[in-house]
Design an enzyme around this catalytic site. Structure first.
Site, PDB file in Angstrom:
ATOM      1  N   THR A 108      57.370 165.789 212.007  1.00  0.00           N
ATOM      2  CA  THR A 108      58.336 166.603 211.586  1.00  0.00           C
ATOM      3  C   THR A 108      59.136 166.937 210.437  1.00  0.00           C
ATOM      4  O   THR A 108      59.738 168.364 210.137  1.00  0.00           O
ATOM      5  CB  THR A 108      60.222 166.963 212.860  1.00  0.00           C
ATOM      6  OG1 THR A 108      60.600 165.555 212.592  1.00  0.00           O
ATOM      7  CG2 THR A 108      59.377 166.358 214.438  1.00  0.00           C
ATOM      8  N   CYS A 161      53.942 161.338 194.440  1.00  0.00           N
ATOM      9  CA  CYS A 161      53.665 162.545 194.203  1.00  0.00           C
ATOM     10  C   CYS A 161      52.473 163.029 192.956  1.00  0.00           C
ATOM     11  O   CYS A 161      51.959 162.909 192.538  1.00  0.00           O
ATOM     12  CB  CYS A 161      53.584 164.122 195.102  1.00  0.00           C
ATOM     13  SG  CYS A 161      55.095 163.006 194.877  1.00  0.00           S
ATOM     14  N   HIS A 206      53.652 170.950 192.049  1.00  0.00           N
ATOM     15  CA  HIS A 206      53.799 170.408 190.999  1.00  0.00           C
ATOM     16  C   HIS A 206      52.596 170.236 189.687  1.00  0.00           C
ATOM     17  O   HIS A 206      51.523 170.430 189.963  1.00  0.00           O
ATOM     18  CB  HIS A 206      54.581 168.519 190.650  1.00  0.00           C
ATOM     19  CG  HIS A 206      55.040 167.831 191.997  1.00  0.00           C
ATOM     20  ND1 HIS A 206      56.454 168.512 192.765  1.00  0.00           N
ATOM     21  CD2 HIS A 206      55.342 166.430 192.390  1.00  0.00           C
ATOM     22  CE1 HIS A 206      56.761 167.624 193.204  1.00  0.00           C
ATOM     23  NE2 HIS A 206      55.942 166.849 192.906  1.00  0.00           N
TER      24      HIS A 206
END
Lengths: 333, 333
Positions: free
Chosen positions: A10, A127, A240
């Site tokens: 979730t 990331c 980003h």
């Protein structure tokens, strides 16, 4: 065919994993969703099927072949052993195992072969690391990169869905003249930016910057690359950006860079000088590819070995969920 | 005592000039305000006095000693000759005369002496240049800077008050689920960022980046400094930030940098690693000083000659209005 467990289903990355499964031809015929007790009882639709979200426990992994963990480092450390014991291969989105020498750290476009050499856990890189490395690796292969100086423009999504909500709420509060009260981030994020709020080592680099340095060296199998990073959080919802200055072993031209990146997997060149159209977060959002532009010679290096790039990549997608799903695809082949 | 004309008085920089006059002990006993016909009839309060805004014309400069122009390069080119003819000294905020070899380009903390050598016009540097140079110059004096790699995080205010309004309007529209229609900027600015929208030269550098390179060399009187810049617009209202990577002539430590900057004019060190408190736009807004932090050794340079900095400065204040007022103060002494 296999059984995939999504742990942290979730959360912002978990939701993205489920969406990505929809569109991909992955050898998985069963998906189970796990989260904390708070989310138990919710249902999520994956590939047209409504699937209940169950509470994560040590007994969650019976019959599971692959488990994508996106619930933070603490939960990964706590529950990965149970997944391994049940015979599942763990693809971990957290920082828990990334620098463990026995754990491969994989970006499929770069070092897919490392994934085969696992001991039950494969780590998904940070990331910002993924977004930079996807753009830099194809160039490194043809002309070794000796030095990287990167400054990031990181979106709120990197800190989860609650951070994205905070950016929205604070923006509305600011516009309405209400007082801004930071809850998720330590500083106001609306109409502001700040140094990445991770702990800072004695050398002055924060954890996010250290990840970009160490992970890139591990993924590239090249401990000699000199890297400096400055990580900054900006008031963008997701995707980003990074301003990247590269020094190569030999001289290289912008045209050579374009030639290499044009056919590089996971890369899309967005570099229209006439129209002033370059990588932007809103263009990268929802995209699988890392957008690369502002490709130009670094004017500060007279020997022609310097290149400047500006890149943008969807932090939730290639920066996290997509990369993890791609690793599962590698394993499920 | 003298008579100061503020040209472009109702613009973002002009308003700031008027505010700054309130707080400074400047040898000016009369202030006249000029703008385009659109603003004629408005009144602005300067030092407690209500002053009418009059339409700018070639006859505006009778009896004027100093004229601060902040109405764009075109208007500067058109009306500066009239001001000179009337005997006024022009302090020009636009790019019109900055690289003219006969026009001094002045940051008072750096090259105040150049201001004395004018032929009627003194140029105020670009905002991003000022903010960088105020932080870098004190270091350059003790250990020459050989190379600068800078990536900017530039606020909407650099494009004027209408750009700040656009950021607010677009943010509200996005939050309400309405479509965003860019008017001032070519791309959406709310929750987005993009490469600075100035024309791009064949070398791939845009005009803003070129300004940072050329102006810094002129102000430092050092054409040999190697500089590369990447200029990015971010969804911040005012105050620019810059990630600056420096290479010095000789090795230098972060402690030496702190020692130099601690007493440097126009600089405030904000570098609290424990509290994760570093330069931010909301902290720089309204401040005269450029905030400098994230002071650390550049890990990518093993010879100890590299330093990383992150700085923030109020684009409207030190980046434009304050610097111009400081130049008038130099002249009025």
């Amino acid at each position: 065919m296999g059984h995939l467990a999504v742990v942290g289903a979730t959360g912002a990355v978990g939701v993205e994993v489920c969406e990505i499964l929809d569109g991909r031809d992955i050898s998985v015929d069963r998906v189970s969703l796990f989260a904390s007790a708070r989310s138990t009882g919710k249902r999520m639709t994956v590939r047209g099927q409504s699937i209940p979200v169950r509470e994560l426990s040590e007994h969650s992994f019976e019959g599971v072949d692959f488990a994508i963990f996106s619930a933070g480092a603490e939960r990964s450390r706590q529950f990965a052993p149970a997944a391994l014991k049940a015979g599942a291969v763990v693809v971990d989105n957290s920082s828990a195992f990334r620098m463990d020498p026995n754990t491969p750290l994989v970006i499929p476009e770069i070092n897919a072969e490392d994934a085969q050499d696992h001991r039950g856990i494969i780590a998904n890189p940070n990331c910002s690391t993924i977004i930079m490395d996807v753009a830099v690796w194809p160039l490194h292969r043809v002309n070794p990169v000796r030095r990287i100086i990167v400054s990031t423009y990181q979106s709120a999504s990197g800190a989860g869905g609650s951070a994205m909500d905070e950016l929205r709420t604070q923006s509305a509060d600011h516009l309405a003249g209400r007082k801004i009260v930071p809850r998720v981030f330590p500083h106001p994020i609306a109409f502001n930016l700040f140094s990445h709020n991770t702990p800072i080592a004695p050398d002055g680099y924060n954890t996010e910057e250290r990840k970009m340095i160490d992970e890139t060296r591990k993924i590239f199998h090249d401990a000699s690359i000199a890297i400096s990073a400055t990580c900054i959080r900006v008031p963008v919802l997701r995707a980003h950006c990074e301003s990247i200055n590269l020094t190569f072993d030999r001289p290289i031209t912008p045209d050579e860079v374009r030639g290499v990146l044009k056919t590089a997997p996971g890369v899309e060149i967005v570099d229209d000088r006439e129209a002033n159209r370059f990588p932007m977060p809103i263009a990268a959002t929802g995209q699988d590819n890392v957008l690369v532009g502002r490709i130009r010679q670094d004017l500060s290096q007279s020997d022609g070995r310097g290149i400047e790039l500006f890149v943008s990549g969807d932090q939730l997608r290639k920066g996290a969920a997509l990369n993890a799903v791609q690793i599962v695809e590698l394993l499920a082949r």
